[in-house]
Scaffold this motif. Structure first.
Motif, short mmCIF file in Angstrom:
data_model
loop_
_atom_site.label_atom_id
_atom_site.label_comp_id
_atom_site.label_asym_id
_atom_site.label_seq_id
_atom_site.Cartn_x
_atom_site.Cartn_y
_atom_site.Cartn_z
N SER A 79 0.85 -1.19 0.00
CA SER A 79 0.00 0.00 0.00
C SER A 79 0.88 1.24 0.00
O SER A 79 1.94 1.25 0.66
N PRO A 80 0.47 2.29 -0.70
CA PRO A 80 1.24 3.54 -0.64
C PRO A 80 1.09 4.26 0.70
O PRO A 80 1.80 5.24 0.96
N HIS A 81 0.18 3.77 1.55
CA HIS A 81 -0.10 4.44 2.82
C HIS A 81 0.85 4.03 3.94
O HIS A 81 0.82 4.63 5.02
N HIS A 82 1.68 3.03 3.71
CA HIS A 82 2.64 2.61 4.71
C HIS A 82 3.81 1.89 4.03
O HIS A 82 3.63 1.30 2.95
N PRO A 83 4.98 1.88 4.65
CA PRO A 83 6.11 1.15 4.08
C PRO A 83 6.04 -0.33 4.46
O PRO A 83 5.34 -0.70 5.41
N PRO A 84 6.74 -1.19 3.74
CA PRO A 84 6.81 -2.60 4.14
C PRO A 84 7.73 -2.77 5.35
O PRO A 84 8.55 -1.89 5.65
N MET A 85 7.58 -3.87 6.03
CA MET A 85 8.52 -4.21 7.10
C MET A 85 9.83 -4.68 6.48
O MET A 85 9.86 -5.24 5.39
N GLU A 86 10.91 -4.45 7.18
CA GLU A 86 12.22 -4.89 6.69
C GLU A 86 12.44 -6.36 6.98
O GLU A 86 11.95 -6.90 7.98
N TYR A 87 13.20 -7.01 6.10
CA TYR A 87 13.57 -8.41 6.30
C TYR A 87 15.05 -8.49 6.64
O TYR A 87 15.85 -7.65 6.23
N PRO A 88 15.45 -9.53 7.40
CA PRO A 88 16.87 -9.69 7.75
C PRO A 88 17.74 -9.75 6.49
O PRO A 88 17.45 -10.49 5.55
N GLY A 89 18.81 -8.97 6.50
CA GLY A 89 19.73 -8.96 5.37
C GLY A 89 19.30 -8.05 4.24
O GLY A 89 20.06 -7.86 3.28
N TRP A 90 18.09 -7.49 4.34
CA TRP A 90 17.58 -6.61 3.29
C TRP A 90 17.06 -5.31 3.92
O TRP A 90 15.88 -4.99 3.83
N PRO A 91 17.94 -4.52 4.54
CA PRO A 91 17.49 -3.24 5.12
C PRO A 91 17.06 -2.29 4.00
O PRO A 91 17.55 -2.37 2.87
N HIS A 92 16.15 -1.41 4.31
CA HIS A 92 15.69 -0.45 3.31
C HIS A 92 16.84 0.51 2.94
O HIS A 92 17.46 1.10 3.83
N PRO A 93 17.10 0.67 1.66
CA PRO A 93 18.14 1.63 1.24
C PRO A 93 17.79 3.04 1.71
O PRO A 93 16.64 3.47 1.58
N PRO A 94 18.74 3.77 2.29
CA PRO A 94 18.42 5.10 2.84
C PRO A 94 17.92 6.08 1.79
O PRO A 94 17.20 7.02 2.13
N GLU A 95 18.28 5.86 0.53
CA GLU A 95 17.82 6.79 -0.51
C GLU A 95 16.37 6.56 -0.91
O GLU A 95 15.77 7.40 -1.59
N LEU A 96 15.80 5.42 -0.50
CA LEU A 96 14.41 5.14 -0.82
C LEU A 96 13.52 5.60 0.34
O LEU A 96 13.54 5.02 1.42
N THR A 97 12.76 6.65 0.09
CA THR A 97 11.87 7.18 1.13
C THR A 97 10.40 7.11 0.73
O THR A 97 9.53 7.22 1.59
N ASP A 98 10.14 6.92 -0.55
CA ASP A 98 8.77 6.81 -1.03
C ASP A 98 8.24 5.41 -0.78
O ASP A 98 8.92 4.41 -1.05
N ASN A 99 7.02 5.30 -0.26
CA ASN A 99 6.47 3.99 0.06
C ASN A 99 6.36 3.09 -1.16
O ASN A 99 6.61 1.88 -1.08
N LEU A 100 5.96 3.63 -2.29
CA LEU A 100 5.84 2.81 -3.50
C LEU A 100 7.19 2.24 -3.91
O LEU A 100 7.28 1.07 -4.30
N ALA A 101 8.23 3.05 -3.80
CA ALA A 101 9.57 2.56 -4.13
C ALA A 101 10.01 1.48 -3.15
O ALA A 101 10.65 0.49 -3.53
N LEU A 102 9.65 1.65 -1.89
CA LEU A 102 10.00 0.64 -0.90
C LEU A 102 9.26 -0.67 -1.14
O LEU A 102 9.81 -1.76 -0.93
#
Length: 408
Positions: A133-156
């Protein structure tokens, strides 16, 4: 009509399926729950009257195996998917549909069973943030932290596809090809489907419509509990003002030193007695004072209406049970969906969140004070009146219609 309800996870995954199974029975359908054979889950399912079949391994045994092996998540998934497929396939014999939740490799196995049998499949989640959903980001998985340059929910969420393919793609596709099913490029969306179900209350955890996911929110699946409270617990409750309940369910809480002492001293500092639930953290009284009562498995639905506040880890089931009781909460989130529930409790004004996962001396004082304030109890009581209790029956009716119509 016969439905298989499959899960591999904690009690918070098993109990709602038992609630759905009971609702299905009430409208004349057969239901079978395929779940881990840990003693507490077996007791729960036997008590509910919903037949069950064992998953490939008890959860506690799987946790120990995972720790001892030192394997990473992709390798563990490669072990779970085929083993769960075999267990679910055996349980699904003669079934007309499969509803699945729990760990992703188990859900993927259930989806493959349904695909092989040519029967409807429904994925169910118990909190909105698991679904794209664009209304919230996904949860992070072990070994796959969210890249700091990705801040948009759709990109995440696009990154989440890569993460889940990286963690689970090989396990899912290797098994699919071994049983004659085609490979899939996007394991997340294939398993989640376009029409997942969300078994959570619209007030506690609202779902905002989006083109990314056409989710159907049914309301929470609550398993009724009519058990009486033990006589010694009743005596404790009647011997003074309502106590504070402290329990962390299936959270082992290994990162917290002296957790029982910290919790007991924090509650005593508020001038309150307390009920200490043992749980997987093995909480126990620290002395012989008569203001602390230890319990094991107990009817939370009955108990939570009798306490001043509920201090817990923030699982969906416990959060919903406390909210239904109209009792203020203190959430000490450990991970996964628990920070989400801590935030919702705070936003709704029905309790407070602890700052971080590790309670220390003094850190529970402020959230406990908030939870025990009269205004918080008034707000919790008001919210309780708006929570739907028929979510399981709504889902049962939807499922029967889906089976008769040939698709969920």
């Amino acid at each position: 009509m016969r439905v298989l309800l499959s899960t591999y996870g904690s009690r918070g995954d098993v109990q709602p399926l038992a609630g759905l199974g009971l609702a299905l029975q009430r409208i004349g359908a057969e239901a079978l729950v395929c779940a881990p054979s840990d003693a507490e889950f077996v007791e729960l399912l036997n008590r509910s009257g919903v037949p069950w079949a064992p998953a490939f391994m008890p959860v506690r045994q799987w946790i120990a195996t995972a720790k001892q092996s030192g394997l990473r998540l992709p390798q563990l998934a490669a072990m779970m998917v085929p083993a769960q497929f075999d267990a679910i396939a055996a349980a699904a014999d003669g079934c007309d549909a499969i509803v699945a939740t729990g760990l992703f490799p188990s859900v993927a196995a259930a989806q493959s069973v349904a695909e092989k049998l040519g029967i409807p499949f429904v994925l169910v989640g118990f909190y909105p943030i698991i679904l794209p959903s664009p209304h919230h980001p996904p949860m992070e998985y072990p070994g796959w932290p969210h890249p700091p340059e990705l801040t948009d929910n759709l990109a995440l969420w696009e990154f989440n596809v890569q993460a889940m393919n990286g963690l689970f793609g090989a396990a899912v596709n290797t098994h699919r090809t071994s049983i004659g099913l085609p490979r899939v490029d996007n394991v997340r969306d294939h398993v989640f489907t376009r029409r997942p179900w969300l078994a959570s209350d619209p007030i506690l955890s609202p779902w905002h419509p989006t083109d990314l996911t056409d989710a159907a929110q049914t309301g929470a699946w609550i398993l009724p509990d009519t058990r009486l409270l033990p006589a010694d617990l009743e005596a404790f409750l009647g011997a003074g003002a309502p106590p504070v309940y402290v329990g962390f369910g299936s959270m082992a809480m290994h990162t917290s030193d002296n957790l029982a002492r910290v919790a007991i001293e924090a509650v005593r500092a508020q001038g309150r007695r307390l009920i200490l639930a043992q749980g997987w953290a093995n909480l126990a009284p620290i002395d012989s004072r008569d203001d602390c009562f230890a319990v094991g498995e107990v009817n939370q639905q009955a108990l939570f209406t009798r306490v001043a506040a509920v201090v817990h880890h923030g699982g969906a089931g416990t959060t919903t049970a406390a909210a239904c009781a109209g009792t203020p909460q203190v959430v000490v989130p450990q991970g996964a969906d628990q920070p989400y529930w801590a935030r919702r409790v705070t936003e709704l004004g029905i309790g407070a969140a602890h700052d971080g996962p590790i309670p220390r001396a003094g850190s529970l004082a402020a959230p406990l004070k908030t939870a025990l304030a009269p205004a918080t109890r008034e707000r919790a009581s008001a919210i309780a009146k708006s929570i739907r209790s028929n979510g399981a029956m709504v889902a049962a009716d939807m499922l029967v219609r889906a089976i008769r119509g040939g698709k969920p």
